[in-house]
Design an enzyme around this catalytic site. Structure first.
Site, short mmCIF file in Angstrom:
data_model
loop_
_atom_site.label_atom_id
_atom_site.label_comp_id
_atom_site.label_asym_id
_atom_site.label_seq_id
_atom_site.Cartn_x
_atom_site.Cartn_y
_atom_site.Cartn_z
N GLU A 75 -15.25 5.55 -6.08
CA GLU A 75 -15.23 6.13 -5.63
C GLU A 75 -15.27 7.65 -6.88
OE1 GLU A 75 -11.43 5.54 -3.10
OE2 GLU A 75 -11.13 5.62 -5.42
N THR A 220 1.33 -2.66 -7.30
CA THR A 220 -0.01 -4.30 -6.98
C THR A 220 -1.40 -4.28 -6.49
OG1 THR A 220 0.28 -4.33 -4.58
CG2 THR A 220 2.30 -5.22 -6.33
N GLY A 245 -0.23 0.98 -3.07
CA GLY A 245 -1.11 1.56 -1.99
C GLY A 245 -2.86 2.15 -1.86
N ASP A 246 -3.26 2.45 -2.09
CA ASP A 246 -4.58 3.42 -2.76
C ASP A 246 -5.81 3.60 -2.03
OD1 ASP A 246 -5.13 1.16 -3.65
OD2 ASP A 246 -4.79 2.13 -5.96
#
Lengths: 359, 359
Positions: A75, A220, A245-246
Site C-alpha cells: 500500500e 493479531t 483488523g486492517d
C-alpha cells in the site's frame, strides 16, 4: 545477523547540496529511539499526531492505494498539507512470518510541496510500530475509562510490546495481561517487557487475559475474518483497541461486539473498507476520532459504555511520525545523505550533466 | 557542484541480508548509462517497454495519484504484475527552473509481490528522461511515416536531447530542428547534441523548425493551456509527439490539430485528465498504443494521416525502466546497499531487536 552481502556503499561523487536527501536507516532509527528514550519518543509522537488531528481539515486525505496479491498487500499512504507532502510504503504479508520475514515492513518520505524535492527518506518498519502504539494510546487517552490500569494484550507479535509501553507512558497502564494463540509469542513478549516498569501476566486463554482489564488491545495478524473476541467476552465499561483488523477480509472482533460499542475511527472512507466495521452496513454510525480530540464530539460519556477504537492506521499518523523524525534527525545528526536527486547547475541541462559524467 | 554538506553516510551496522536494499544513486545511474552506452540503453529500455505493452492486460493499472499545490504537483505512479510491484514518485514544478531547481525530479521502487519486501530503490530523474524518450521513439516507430528522417524539437529543455538521441537510435532520425522560446535553451541543446551523429539546425521560429519535418516533438514545461503549435502549422502526413502536455491545465497543441489527428494514448483514464485530449469531449475516440504494438489495432494507415501520440507517461513505462535497471545493476554492481528494512532474526521480535541495539 548475517553479513554475507558486501556493503558496497561508497559515495565518491560529490553531488550538489540540493541533490542530497537525508536518509534515516534502521540503525539510525534505533539510535534515535535510545537517544530520546522509548517512552519519551512515544509520548512526543503522540503529541505530534494529536496536534495534526487538531488541524485535520488542513490535510489532503485519501484512502490508501493498495495492490493486492494472493499473499498480501502493498500500500501507498499519501497525505499533504500546504507545505509538506508525505507518503508511506507499507506491506502486509501474514505468511511472511513462517518464512522468517517481517509481516509488515515500511518506509516513508517527506517532500517540500513548493518544490517537489524530497527532504527525508526514512525506514518505517520500526517507526510504524512506534506510531501505531502512540496512536492507540492517544485514542485510549480520550476514550478509555478513567483510572484504567490493566490492559489485556491479545496477540503478542511484533506490535505487542510497543502497545504495552505506549499505554504505560501515555495512559498510565500498570499491568498487561498477555495471550497469543502461540505460547512462544507470549513468552517472547513477557521477556521483552521485563524491566519496563509493567506488571506482566502471561495467560493461558484469552478469557483469562481479559479478566479485570479496562482496556483490551487486539493485535493479531491473520489475513481472514477471525473472531479473536466473541461477544460474551466483552463486558460493560471497557475500551477496545482493535489494531489487527486492517484490510479487507481481515477482522478480529465478533460483529455483535461492534453492535454494542460506540465506534471511533480515523478516516471513515478507509476504515469502512479495512476496519472491523467492514462487517457492518456502510451507514453504521461512527465518530471520527479527530472530532473527539478537537472537542467537537463527545468521546466516552459514561462508565458502562463500550468504546471501540477501530484502528487501521492513517496517513496523517505517518506524516506526523516522519515530521517528528526529520526534526530529530536534524537535531542529532542521526542520518545519512543519499545522492537521490539529479541536480545539474543549469536545471535544463540534465543531458549535459550526464555527458560530463562520462568516464 | 557544491559540496558544502558533509557526506555523513557510514554504514557501521551490519544488518541481515534481507534488510539491505539495492539503491542506484544518480552517480551510479550515470555510470550505468556510460557503461551500456546511451543509444544502446535507450534501445534496450524501449524493448522492455514494448515487451510489457505486449502483455498490457497482466498489469494492475491506475491513474496516478496527484497532490496539487499552487506551485506544482507531486504524484505517485504505482503498477504491479503478478510478481513485481513498482511505483515512481515524481514532481512537476515549472517555476523550479527559475530557482535553479529541476522542474521534474523522481525516484522509484520495485518490490516483491510475494513478500512485500522492496528490492530496488533508484533515482529516476535521469531514468525518467531516458524512459520518456525511449517511449516517444517506440510510439513513433509504430506511428511515424515510413522513412522519417527529420524531427522538429519544439522546447529545448531537459528532455530535448534525450528525445533527439532516442529518435536517432530507434527511428533513424538524422536531422533535428530546434526551437525554444528561450534562445539560450536552443543553444544549450545544440551544443549538447554535437558529436551524437545528428544534423542539428537551430531555428529562429517554430514555423522554421517544422519545415520539412516528418516528426514534430513538443516538450515544453509551462503549466498552462498553451498553444505551442497552431492549426496552420501542422501539415498532412506528420507524426506529432506531444510530450509536454501532461497535467490538468497543461497542454501544448491547438484543439483544431487534435480534431484532424488520429490520437494514440497510453492509458485513457489518465490521458483524459492529463493529456492534450483534456481539450476534447470525454468520449472522443482514441486508440490505446498497446493495441497497436500488439497488432490488434491499426497504427498509421496512410501517408497523409496526422498521427498524434498524446504522451503523459504511464506507470508501466517506469516499471519497465526500473526492472531494466535492477537487472543491469546486478550485472554491473553499480549500486549501494541501504539499511532500509528492520529484519530481526525472529520476525515477531522487532521490540527485542530495538532493545538489543541499546548502546
Amino acid at each position: 545477523m548475517n553479513a554475507s552481502l558486501p556493503l558496497t556503499a561508497t559515495f565518491n561523487a560529490v553531488p550538489s547540496e540540493k541533490a542530497l536527501m537525508p536518509f534515516v536507516s534502521v540503525e539510525n532509527m534505533m539510535r534515535l529511539v535510545h537517544r530520546v528514550g522509548l517512552e519519551q519518543m512515544l509520548r512526543e509522537i503522540a503529541e505530534v499526531i494529536e496536534g495534526n488531528f487538531l488541524r485535520w481539515e488542513s490535510f489532503d486525505k485519501t484512502a490508501r492505494i493498495p495492490a493486492h496479491s494472493a499473499d498480501g498487500v502493498i500500500e501507498l499512504m499519501p497525505t499533504a498539507d500546504r507545505d509538506t507532502y508525505g507518503f508511506k510504503y507499507v506491506n502486509g504479508h501474514p505468511k511472511n512470518m513462517r518464512e522468517g520475514l517481517q509481516t509488515v515492513t515500511a518506509f516513508g518520505l517527506l517532500a517540500d510541496m513548493h518544490t517537489g524535492y524530497p527532504v527525508l527518506l526514512s525506514e518505517m518498519t520500526m517507526l510504524t510500530a512506534l506510531r501505531t502504539a502512540a496512536m492507540s494510546a492517544l485514542a485510549a487517552k480520550h476514550l478509555a475509562p478513567k483510572g484504567a490500569r490493566v490492559m489485556a494484550m491479545i496477540g503478542n507479535g511484533a506490535q505487542s510490546e510497543f502497545q504495552a509501553v505506549a499505554f504505560k507512558a501515555i495512559c498510565g497502564i500498570e499491568e498487561v495481561r498477555l495471550w497469543d494463540i502461540d505460547p512462544r509469542a507470549t513468552a517472547k513478549c513477557a521477556r521483552n517487557l521485563q524491566g519496563h516498569g509493567l506488571t506482566v501476566v502471561p495467560c493461558a486463554t484469552a478469557e483469562e487475559a481479559i479478566l479485570g482489564a479496562q482496556v483490551i488491545t487486539t493485535a493479531t495478524a491473520d489475513k481472514r475474518l477471525a473472531t479473536i473476541l466473541t461477544d460474551n467476552m466483552v463486558g460493560a465499561g471497557v475500551h477496545l483497541n482493535a489494531v489487527g483488523g486492517d484490510s479487507p477480509g481481515k477482522t478480529e472482533l465478533a460483529r455483535d461486539i461492534l453492535l454494542r460499542s460506540d465506534i471511533f475511527v480515523e478516516f471513515p472512507p478507509q476504515t469502512r473498507i479495512e476496519g472491523e466495521i467492514q462487517q457492518l452496513s456502510p451507514d453504521h454510525p461512527v465518530t471520527e476520532l479527530w472530532e473527539v480530540i478537537a472537542g467537537r464530539k463527545p468521546g466516552r460519556t459514561d462508565a458502562a459504555q463500550i468504546t471501540l477504537f477501530d484502528s487501521v492506521g492513517f496517513a496523517i499518523e505517518d506524516f506526523s511520525a516522519l515530521t517528528y523524525v526529520l526534526a530529530k534527525a536534524r537535531e542529532t545528526g542521526l542520518y545519512d545523505l543519499l545522492d537521490m536527486i539529479a541536480d545539474p547547475d543549469d536545471p535544463r541541462d540534465l543531458f549535459g550533466m550526464l555527458m560530463r559524467a562520462k568516464p
